[in-house]
Write an enzyme that holds these catalytic residues in place. Structure first.
Site, mmCIF file in Angstrom:
data_model
loop_
_atom_site.group_PDB
_atom_site.id
_atom_site.type_symbol
_atom_site.label_atom_id
_atom_site.label_comp_id
_atom_site.label_asym_id
_atom_site.label_seq_id
_atom_site.Cartn_x
_atom_site.Cartn_y
_atom_site.Cartn_z
ATOM 1 N N LEU A 1 0.863 -1.184 0.000
ATOM 2 C CA LEU A 1 0.000 0.000 0.000
ATOM 3 C C LEU A 1 0.900 1.235 0.000
ATOM 4 C CD1 LEU A 1 -3.114 -0.074 0.375
ATOM 5 C CD2 LEU A 1 -2.726 0.294 2.813
ATOM 6 N N HIS A 2 0.833 2.037 -1.054
ATOM 7 C CA HIS A 2 1.642 3.257 -1.032
ATOM 8 C C HIS A 2 1.084 4.380 -1.886
ATOM 9 C CE1 HIS A 2 2.993 1.633 -4.851
ATOM 10 N NE2 HIS A 2 3.420 2.836 -5.141
ATOM 11 N N ARG A 3 -0.041 4.156 -2.597
ATOM 12 C CA ARG A 3 -0.596 5.227 -3.449
ATOM 13 C C ARG A 3 -0.992 6.422 -2.597
ATOM 14 N NH1 ARG A 3 0.967 4.659 -7.853
ATOM 15 N NH2 ARG A 3 1.013 2.509 -8.463
ATOM 16 N N ASP B 1 -2.103 -1.827 -4.008
ATOM 17 C CA ASP B 1 -2.473 -0.693 -4.859
ATOM 18 C C ASP B 1 -1.362 -0.406 -5.865
ATOM 19 O OD1 ASP B 1 -0.561 0.540 -3.271
ATOM 20 O OD2 ASP B 1 -1.943 1.978 -2.363
#
Ligand code: UD1
Length: 376
Positions: free
Chosen positions: A205-207, A284
């Site tokens: 998860l990093h968006r 993501d």
């Protein structure tokens, strides 16, 4: 033919490694140089990938580091321009959709240096994503558009890009995946995390749209809490995400969520070993949607759209957005369905030979360019 191969951020390394390797193998035709912009600089975000993928040390390191989009893009442009002027390459090759990709393509376009874009034509049609802006502009500026799937060719033609600039070459990231699978088996990451022989999920998860927004991030964490009741979730945490967890005060509650295990970002081989044994992947990321499709691992994408629709149409990817209920239900439905890796359908030209097709396209593009100059 002298080619400057640009890398900047984590998702670039596995795309450039097989291309540089092929150029070194075909050394009577190609003289490759690797330019690292330094967009990603931490050992775990950069050095680990050079080591795992056998990428040679960069010939040029621009050391731009982090910053706002404008600051980072401008810093890459300013430091890359003198390199291009000095080296006078026949081609500059840029990959993917990060800020370094666009910055270097723009420098070359202004200097009349030929640019080839690998992974051209992907479109999420979501201009709130910085990557979508980078894709649109890089494709407009590039002389040669090397596409991973036929939908990308169609997107480019619909934007008025002439067919002779477009080449469908397949997905070069899958070259890295297939060539490193055997080496990744030596990774002990599953044993180290106590997962050997067990069902588990892997999460990334990093968006910015997910982690920079406290309410979206919190909805996702609620879903993870419920999924954690069914199986352990291993979560290698990106530096951006780590910072937001702290800023939003989520760190304590997340540490206490049963079965959600936060670990440092993993290198290429350890991460491959981790997700290739997972019962389910939640992400993501763009690239992981493709890697799970190639291996037949179920993937839930925590976004409202994807620039990689072929992973949904042919592959194992499902777009589930960021609603707690929707994520949880999709995860439970996946866990309740027996896994059948054998039925994985791999998209056309995701065959491990894309790098050589890219090299052939560069040679052909050069010959055509010379022909045009002769005629002119
Ligand atoms: C970038 C890419 C994104 C890609 C992602 C993969 C753009 C617009 N975005 O996003 O497409 O999916 O890389 O990781 O180019 N940081 C570190 N160490 C590092 C690098 C970054 O601590 O080595 C921290 C910094 O605080 C930085 C933040 O992470 O401000 C974000 O880094 P940045 O390169 O701006 O964007 P990413 O979110 O990594």
């Amino acid at each position: 033919m002298k080619v400057l191969n640009v890398v900047g951020a984590r998702p670039n390394f596995m795309k450039v490694a097989p291309i540089v390797e092929a150029m070194k193998r075909r050394d009577t035709e190609f003289a490759p140089l690797v330019v690292h912009t330094g967009q990603h600089y931490d050992a775990q975000m950069s050095d680990a990938f050079f080591r795992d993928l056998g990428l040679p040390e960069p010939d040029v390191y621009l050391n731009v580091g982090s910053g706002s989009h404008a600051v980072q893009t401008a810093a890459v442009m300013q430091s890359f321009e003198p390199v291009v002027i000095e080296e006078k390459p026949d081609w500059v090759l840029v990959v993917g959709d990060v800020n370094s990709t666009l910055a270097c393509a723009l420098v070359c376009a202004k200097l009349n240096i030929k640019v080839a874009h690998v992974e051209a034509g992907l479109r999420s049609r979501d201009r709130t994503m910085p990557e979508e802006i980078n894709r649109l502009l890089t494709d407009q500026l590039s002389d040669l558009l090397l596409t991973p799937s036929i939908d990308a060719d169609e997107n480019l033609r619909a934007e008025g890009i002439p067919g002779e600039r477009i080449r469908f070459v397949g997905n070069v990231m899958i070259d890295s995946l297939f060539s490193q699978l055997e080496r990744a088996e030596k990774s002990t990451v599953r044993e180290d995390l106590g997962l050997a022989g067990k069902d588990y999920a892997a999460l990334t998860l990093h968006r910015p749209s997910n982690v920079d927004n406290a309410s979206t991030f919190s909805r996702i964490l609620d879903a993870l809490e419920q999924i954690g009741n069914r199986l352990p979730i291993i979560f290698p945490v990106h530096p951006r995400t780590r910072a937001r967890l702290k800023e939003f005060g989520f760190a304590d509650s997340i540490e206490q969520t049963k079965n959600l295990r936060l670990i440092e970002p993993l290198g290429y081989l350890d991460f491959l070993r981790l997700y290739s044994g997972a019962r389910l992947v939640l992400t993501d990321s763009g690239g992981i949607q493709e890697e799970t499709t190639a291996l037949g691992i179920p993937c839930l994408t925590l976004r409202e759209n994807t620039e990689r629709p072929i992973t949904v149409e042919m592959g194992t990817n499902t777009i589930v957005g960021t609603n707690t209920e929707r994520i949880t239900q999709a995860a439970f439905a996946t866990l309740d369905t027996p896994m059948d890796k054998g039925s994985a359908r791999i998209p056309p030209l995701w065959d491990g030979h894309t790098a050589d097709r890219i090299l052939d396209a560069l040679l052909e593009g050069m010959r055509e360019g010379e022909g045009m100059r002769d005629e002119g």
